[in-house]
Each structure stands twice: as structure tokens, then as C-alpha cells.
Scaffold this active site. Sequence first.
Site, PDB file in Angstrom:
ATOM      1  N   GLU A 119       9.561  -4.385   9.840  1.00  0.00           N
ATOM      2  CA  GLU A 119       9.905  -3.070   9.275  1.00  0.00           C
ATOM      3  C   GLU A 119      10.468  -2.150  10.348  1.00  0.00           C
ATOM      4  O   GLU A 119       9.948  -2.078  11.474  1.00  0.00           O
ATOM      5  CB  GLU A 119       8.656  -2.407   8.641  1.00  0.00           C
TER       6      GLU A 119
ATOM      7  N   LYS B 178      -1.216  -9.461   2.662  1.00  0.00           N
ATOM      8  CA  LYS B 178      -0.422  -9.014   3.819  1.00  0.00           C
ATOM      9  C   LYS B 178      -1.261  -8.063   4.640  1.00  0.00           C
ATOM     10  O   LYS B 178      -2.032  -7.270   4.079  1.00  0.00           O
ATOM     11  CB  LYS B 178       0.864  -8.324   3.366  1.00  0.00           C
TER      12      LYS B 178
ATOM     13  N   ASP C  84       0.826  -1.213   0.000  1.00  0.00           N
ATOM     14  CA  ASP C  84       0.000   0.000   0.000  1.00  0.00           C
ATOM     15  C   ASP C  84       0.864   1.268   0.000  1.00  0.00           C
ATOM     16  O   ASP C  84       0.350   2.379  -0.130  1.00  0.00           O
ATOM     17  CB  ASP C  84      -1.020  -0.002   1.150  1.00  0.00           C
ATOM     18  N   SER C  85       2.194   1.100   0.080  1.00  0.00           N
ATOM     19  CA  SER C  85       3.084   2.255  -0.115  1.00  0.00           C
ATOM     20  C   SER C  85       2.876   2.849  -1.503  1.00  0.00           C
ATOM     21  O   SER C  85       3.288   3.985  -1.759  1.00  0.00           O
ATOM     22  CB  SER C  85       4.548   1.853   0.075  1.00  0.00           C
TER      23      SER C  85
END
Length: 273
Positions: free
Chosen positions: A191, A122, A53-54
Site C-alpha cells: 500500500e 490479512k 478494516d477501512s
Amino acid sequence: MSAQPPESAPIRRLTVPQIAARKGAEPIVALTASHVQFARILDAHCDVLLVGDSLGMVSHGFETTLPVSLELMIAHGAAVVRGTARALVVVDMPFGSYEESPQVAFRSAARIMAETGCQAVKLEGGARMAETIGFLTARGIPVMAHIGLTPQSSNTLGGFKTQGRDEDSWPLHHADAAAVAEAGAFSVVLEGMVEPLAAQVSAACPIPTIGIGASAACDGQILVMEDMLGLGDWAPKFVRKFADLRGEVDRAAGAYAAEVRARSFPAEDETYR
Ligand code: KIV
């Protein structure tokens, strides 16, 4: 006619069990992808392509990932699946499409799987998402988990902050990793984590860890494609720029503009007679 492919048919795509089996073995190579032409190029090199979704930030100019919709993820996810034959394609569940309940998550994930043809989804969150991960995996939806710096929670975290700087927080990250593995996730993105914590989590976690800004101690690495290609004007410290596409695109666009202005493009051999 049988709905099953013949047993001898080659399975070209990497599968979820094959990625899960890479724990402590050959490093998992992953990149984000959101467009068909890039996906075609990356497919030969990557084990996993994540439609992250970045893309809301790098392709659509949003300041965070929060405005990204399910429809946007599905459109990009389908493009990436169409452009690939080998990599396992994972599509991110956008903010608001899964947190409410396992049932809501299932409906969103089922749409993603059915409408894109991807192999897994994800979602962000550790222990708090364990019930949902269990619900999805029990119903045929493989889940990649995502813990540490979870950008969809940037408002709660107070920004895009590296996690684990305070050792007191480490037990929570360990608990998150253990919870998503126990719930059935086949891999987990770590992350923005300090190295000693990422190394401990990777060592203790039974599923592969895929790091982004989480050191070389992970079982694989992922980067946002636009960052590693040097397309953006800024990238975090953990990004290595393997190319300078921003400079190259700038140079090409400048050359094109100059040739159009000089009326030297199109030339004779670029013209239909
Ligand atoms: O959306 C994304 O690109 C991601 C990666 C940072 C793992 O979730």
C-alpha cells in the site's frame, strides 16, 4: 456420513493456492466489500474480496481504522461470505487483535475463520509480524500480509504517507516483503508505495503482490469499493472513480423527496387495493 465432499463436487470458490499461483501470471482482481448486496455484485468480477478494516472509516465514519473491533469485522465478514460463491474472501484482523503475540493472533484469527467462513485473514506488518504469520499458517490459517503504508500504524508513520520516497528506506521494505513470504504468507498487499520500489519488491518477492497506490507493477490491484464507485466526497490520487454513485444516490434521493412532497409517490400501481 462422510464429512468430505465427493471428489467430483465442483469447487466454486477460488482457493488460496490458486491465488498464490498467480505470481507473475494473470493479474489478481481484488476489491474491498463489507455488505451482502455489494458482495453479490462484486463476486462475479473479483478474484479476491477483502473485508478490510477501512470499513470503519467508509461505513462507520471513524477517522482511522484503529477503533474497529473484532466483532465488527466478524459481522461484516460473515455478510460478505454469505453473499459470495466464487471469490476468495479475506478478512482483515483489526488493530489490537493480533500484535501482542502469535497465540493472541491465533485466537482472533480462529474466531474470524470459524465465525465468518472466510478463507484467509490479512494482517499489517512486515518483518515484525513474521513469527505470527508463521504461527498462523502452520496452524491452518492462510495469511495475506500488508506492508508499505500500514494504516493501523498511521500514528507511528505520522499519517497516511506514501512510503519509499526516501531511497534509504527501501531495504526495510524489501526485508519486510522477504520476511512475510518466507514466513508463509500467500500474498502481500503493497500500500502507498512509490513505483520504483513497488516494482523492485514485486520482482523480488516470490508471492503475489497486490497493490493499492503502489503502481501497475504489482501482480494484482485492490481498491476500496466505496472509493472506486465514487461514493465518498474525497479519494486519494491513486483511486480511479469507475462510477459516480454519490451523484447518482444524491439524484435518486432528491427525486424521491420531491415525489413524496408532491404526493406523487406512491402512485396507483404502487398501492395495495
Ligand atoms: O482495509 C482495507 O481496505 C485495506 C486495503 C487498503 C488493502 O487494507
